[in-house]
Design a protein around this motif. Structure first.
Motif, PDB file in Angstrom:
ATOM      1  N   CYS A   1      11.387  -3.363  -1.165  1.00 40.43           N
ATOM      2  CA  CYS A   1      10.348  -3.031  -2.152  1.00 40.43           C
ATOM      3  C   CYS A   1       9.215  -2.319  -1.414  1.00 40.43           C
ATOM      4  CB  CYS A   1       9.838  -4.295  -2.846  1.00 40.43           C
ATOM      5  SG  CYS A   1       8.389  -3.980  -3.878  1.00 40.43           S
ATOM      6  N   ILE A   2       8.953  -1.086  -1.826  1.00 41.27           N
ATOM      7  CA  ILE A   2       7.926  -0.273  -1.154  1.00 41.27           C
ATOM      8  C   ILE A   2       6.570  -0.976  -1.166  1.00 41.27           C
ATOM      9  CG2 ILE A   2       6.551   1.843  -1.394  1.00 41.27           C
ATOM     10  CD1 ILE A   2       9.038   3.268  -2.369  1.00 41.27           C
ATOM     11  N   PHE A   3       6.211  -1.548  -2.304  1.00 40.55           N
ATOM     12  CA  PHE A   3       4.883  -2.161  -2.386  1.00 40.55           C
ATOM     13  C   PHE A   3       4.797  -3.437  -1.555  1.00 40.55           C
ATOM     14  CE2 PHE A   3       3.696   0.107  -6.624  1.00 40.55           C
ATOM     15  CZ  PHE A   3       3.463   1.270  -5.901  1.00 40.55           C
ATOM     16  N   CYS A   4       5.892  -4.188  -1.451  1.00 36.41           N
ATOM     17  CA  CYS A   4       5.876  -5.351  -0.543  1.00 36.41           C
ATOM     18  C   CYS A   4       5.662  -4.883   0.891  1.00 36.41           C
ATOM     19  CB  CYS A   4       7.174  -6.140  -0.649  1.00 36.41           C
ATOM     20  SG  CYS A   4       7.237  -7.235  -2.093  1.00 36.41           S
ATOM     21  N   LYS A   5       6.285  -3.746   1.230  1.00 45.36           N
ATOM     22  CA  LYS A   5       6.124  -3.220   2.594  1.00 45.36           C
ATOM     23  C   LYS A   5       4.688  -2.757   2.833  1.00 45.36           C
ATOM     24  CE  LYS A   5      10.903  -2.040   3.471  1.00 45.36           C
ATOM     25  NZ  LYS A   5      11.933  -1.030   3.374  1.00 45.36           N
ATOM     26  N   ILE A   6       4.070  -2.185   1.820  1.00 42.85           N
ATOM     27  CA  ILE A   6       2.662  -1.775   1.957  1.00 42.85           C
ATOM     28  C   ILE A   6       1.767  -3.010   2.075  1.00 42.85           C
ATOM     29  CG2 ILE A   6       0.735  -0.733   0.689  1.00 42.85           C
ATOM     30  CD1 ILE A   6       2.678   1.488  -0.190  1.00 42.85           C
TER      31      ILE A   6
ATOM     32  N   PHE B   1      -0.374   0.515 -17.285  1.00 43.74           N
ATOM     33  CA  PHE B   1       0.755  -0.210 -16.694  1.00 43.74           C
ATOM     34  C   PHE B   1       2.025   0.399 -17.269  1.00 43.74           C
ATOM     35  CE2 PHE B   1      -2.308  -3.803 -16.536  1.00 43.74           C
ATOM     36  CZ  PHE B   1      -2.090  -4.272 -15.250  1.00 43.74           C
ATOM     37  N   ASN B   2       2.932   0.814 -16.438  1.00 45.58           N
ATOM     38  CA  ASN B   2       4.263   1.174 -16.918  1.00 45.58           C
ATOM     39  C   ASN B   2       5.127  -0.077 -16.790  1.00 45.58           C
ATOM     40  OD1 ASN B   2       3.545   3.867 -17.328  1.00 45.58           O
ATOM     41  ND2 ASN B   2       4.016   4.410 -15.216  1.00 45.58           N
ATOM     42  N   VAL B   3       5.796  -0.429 -17.868  1.00 48.06           N
ATOM     43  CA  VAL B   3       6.646  -1.631 -17.853  1.00 48.06           C
ATOM     44  C   VAL B   3       8.046  -1.216 -18.269  1.00 48.06           C
ATOM     45  CG1 VAL B   3       7.009  -3.945 -18.802  1.00 48.06           C
ATOM     46  CG2 VAL B   3       4.678  -3.138 -18.370  1.00 48.06           C
ATOM     47  N   GLY B   4       8.946  -1.152 -17.293  1.00 51.50           N
ATOM     48  CA  GLY B   4      10.334  -0.790 -17.586  1.00 51.50           C
ATOM     49  C   GLY B   4      10.593   0.693 -17.327  1.00 51.50           C
ATOM     50  N   ALA B   5      11.845   0.979 -16.995  1.00 53.89           N
ATOM     51  CA  ALA B   5      12.234   2.335 -16.601  1.00 53.89           C
ATOM     52  C   ALA B   5      11.982   3.349 -17.712  1.00 53.89           C
ATOM     53  CB  ALA B   5      13.712   2.351 -16.192  1.00 53.89           C
TER      54      ALA B   5
ATOM     55  N   LEU C   1      -3.524  -0.205  -8.205  1.00 53.13           N
ATOM     56  CA  LEU C   1      -3.889  -1.574  -7.872  1.00 53.13           C
ATOM     57  C   LEU C   1      -2.595  -2.349  -7.823  1.00 53.13           C
ATOM     58  CD1 LEU C   1      -7.024  -2.254 -10.103  1.00 53.13           C
ATOM     59  CD2 LEU C   1      -6.838  -1.012  -7.946  1.00 53.13           C
ATOM     60  N   VAL C   2      -2.242  -2.813  -6.646  1.00 51.91           N
ATOM     61  CA  VAL C   2      -0.958  -3.483  -6.432  1.00 51.91           C
ATOM     62  C   VAL C   2      -1.228  -4.960  -6.187  1.00 51.91           C
ATOM     63  CG1 VAL C   2       1.060  -3.607  -4.907  1.00 51.91           C
ATOM     64  CG2 VAL C   2       0.031  -1.378  -5.429  1.00 51.91           C
ATOM     65  N   GLN C   3      -0.582  -5.813  -6.946  1.00 50.48           N
ATOM     66  CA  GLN C   3      -0.771  -7.241  -6.673  1.00 50.48           C
ATOM     67  C   GLN C   3       0.011  -7.598  -5.408  1.00 50.48           C
ATOM     68  OE1 GLN C   3       0.778  -9.058 -10.357  1.00 50.48           O
ATOM     69  NE2 GLN C   3       2.444  -9.885  -9.137  1.00 50.48           N
ATOM     70  N   LYS C   4      -0.467  -8.601  -4.690  1.00 46.22           N
ATOM     71  CA  LYS C   4       0.164  -8.911  -3.402  1.00 46.22           C
ATOM     72  C   LYS C   4       1.492  -9.629  -3.570  1.00 46.22           C
ATOM     73  CE  LYS C   4      -3.576  -8.499  -0.216  1.00 46.22           C
ATOM     74  NZ  LYS C   4      -4.446  -9.113   0.793  1.00 46.22           N
ATOM     75  N   GLU C   5       1.571 -10.437  -4.602  1.00 44.32           N
ATOM     76  CA  GLU C   5       2.799 -11.201  -4.832  1.00 44.32           C
ATOM     77  C   GLU C   5       3.828 -10.302  -5.522  1.00 44.32           C
ATOM     78  OE1 GLU C   5       3.950 -15.383  -7.108  1.00 44.32           O
ATOM     79  OE2 GLU C   5       1.879 -14.712  -7.020  1.00 44.32           O
ATOM     80  N   HIS C   6       5.102 -10.427  -5.129  1.00 48.00           N
ATOM     81  CA  HIS C   6       6.139  -9.611  -5.765  1.00 48.00           C
ATOM     82  C   HIS C   6       6.547 -10.217  -7.107  1.00 48.00           C
ATOM     83  CE1 HIS C   6       9.503  -6.734  -6.010  1.00 48.00           C
ATOM     84  NE2 HIS C   6      10.029  -7.710  -6.733  1.00 48.00           N
ATOM     85  N   GLU C   7       6.183  -9.535  -8.180  1.00 47.99           N
ATOM     86  CA  GLU C   7       6.671  -9.865  -9.528  1.00 47.99           C
ATOM     87  C   GLU C   7       7.013  -8.524 -10.147  1.00 47.99           C
ATOM     88  OE1 GLU C   7       4.246 -13.886 -10.686  1.00 47.99           O
ATOM     89  OE2 GLU C   7       3.041 -12.122 -10.318  1.00 47.99           O
ATOM     90  N   GLN C   8       7.973  -8.481 -11.063  1.00 45.07           N
ATOM     91  CA  GLN C   8       8.556  -7.176 -11.394  1.00 45.07           C
ATOM     92  C   GLN C   8       7.681  -6.254 -12.240  1.00 45.07           C
ATOM     93  OE1 GLN C   8      12.239  -8.494 -13.467  1.00 45.07           O
ATOM     94  NE2 GLN C   8      11.613  -7.088 -15.095  1.00 45.07           N
TER      95      GLN C   8
ATOM     96  N   ILE D   1       8.696   1.662  -9.614  1.00 46.53           N
ATOM     97  CA  ILE D   1       8.600   0.619  -8.585  1.00 46.53           C
ATOM     98  C   ILE D   1       8.391  -0.705  -9.312  1.00 46.53           C
ATOM     99  CG2 ILE D   1       7.348  -0.221  -6.565  1.00 46.53           C
ATOM    100  CD1 ILE D   1       6.793   2.647  -5.805  1.00 46.53           C
ATOM    101  N   PHE D   2       9.363  -1.586  -9.151  1.00 45.05           N
ATOM    102  CA  PHE D   2       9.384  -2.812  -9.953  1.00 45.05           C
ATOM    103  C   PHE D   2       8.674  -3.948  -9.229  1.00 45.05           C
ATOM    104  CE2 PHE D   2      12.255   0.116 -11.766  1.00 45.05           C
ATOM    105  CZ  PHE D   2      12.101  -0.082 -13.131  1.00 45.05           C
ATOM    106  N   HIS D   3       7.407  -3.701  -9.009  1.00 53.12           N
ATOM    107  CA  HIS D   3       6.462  -4.629  -8.377  1.00 53.12           C
ATOM    108  C   HIS D   3       5.137  -4.325  -9.072  1.00 53.12           C
ATOM    109  CE1 HIS D   3       4.579  -6.363  -4.447  1.00 53.12           C
ATOM    110  NE2 HIS D   3       3.604  -6.142  -5.324  1.00 53.12           N
ATOM    111  N   THR D   4       4.571  -5.313  -9.734  1.00 58.16           N
ATOM    112  CA  THR D   4       3.441  -5.067 -10.645  1.00 58.16           C
ATOM    113  C   THR D   4       2.308  -4.252 -10.018  1.00 58.16           C
ATOM    114  OG1 THR D   4       3.898  -7.202 -11.647  1.00 58.16           O
ATOM    115  CG2 THR D   4       1.797  -6.167 -12.221  1.00 58.16           C
TER     116      THR D   4
END
Ligand code: 5GP
Ligand code: ZN
Length: 135
Positions: free
Chosen positions: A4-9, A85-89, A41-48, A95-98
């Motif tokens: 997950c790109i955002f988890c890596k960031i 917020f985009n929710v769903g493809a 704005l990326v939340q730190k916890e991985h949620e989709q 990127i499926f990380h909130t």
């Protein structure tokens, strides 16, 4: 989460242009900006997505947006913003990380907003009843 790109960031494994950070949220410049100052704005916890985020994480995104957006706007001389917020493809989520988009808007920036459909009060009445019946 792995891959997950955002988890890596968030973990620092991938670089970013960070604007702000607290224990729940990091704010960074979007790498492919729609307009100057486009911020994620990326939340730190991985949620989709935001519908799967905890109440606390979702609130933290809104709180951060409300405090940071005026500073972004002042810096880039934007008159307005879209907060999305985009929710769903099918809604454009890739990127499926909130994350929340803050997109500065400028007079005459040429971006279209949503197309507007037809007004149909009969259909709206039925639909509103149907939705309320499912609450
Ligand atoms: P989504 O389409 O999922 O709502 O938004 C994902 C956003 O992340 C897109 O606007 C895209 O430009 C941005 N993005 C994709 N990869 C990276 C990256 O590696 N770094 C940063 N800062 N933004 C990224
Ligand atoms: Zn993630």
């Amino acid at each position: 989460m792995e891959d997950c790109i955002f988890c890596k960031i968030v973990s620092g494994e991938m670089p970013c242009h960070k604007l702000y950070e607290d224990h729940r949220v990091i704010a960074l410049l979007d790498i492919f900006p729609t307009t100057k100052g486009h911020t994620l704005l990326v939340q730190k916890e991985h949620e989709q997505d935001v519908l799967h985020s905890s109440e606390e994480n979702a609130q933290a995104l809104l709180t951060t947006a409300r405090s940071l957006a005026p500073t972004i706007m002042k810096t880039v001389h934007a008159t307005d913003i879209n907060v999305i917020f985009n929710v769903g493809a099918n809604a454009g989520q890739t990127i499926f990380h909130t994350h929340m988009h803050i997109i500065p808007r400028y007079a005459g920036d040429g971006l279209e907003t949503w197309p507007q459909g037809e007004t149909d009060h009969e259909a709206f009445k039925k639909l509103a009843e149907e939705i309320k019946g499912n609450v």
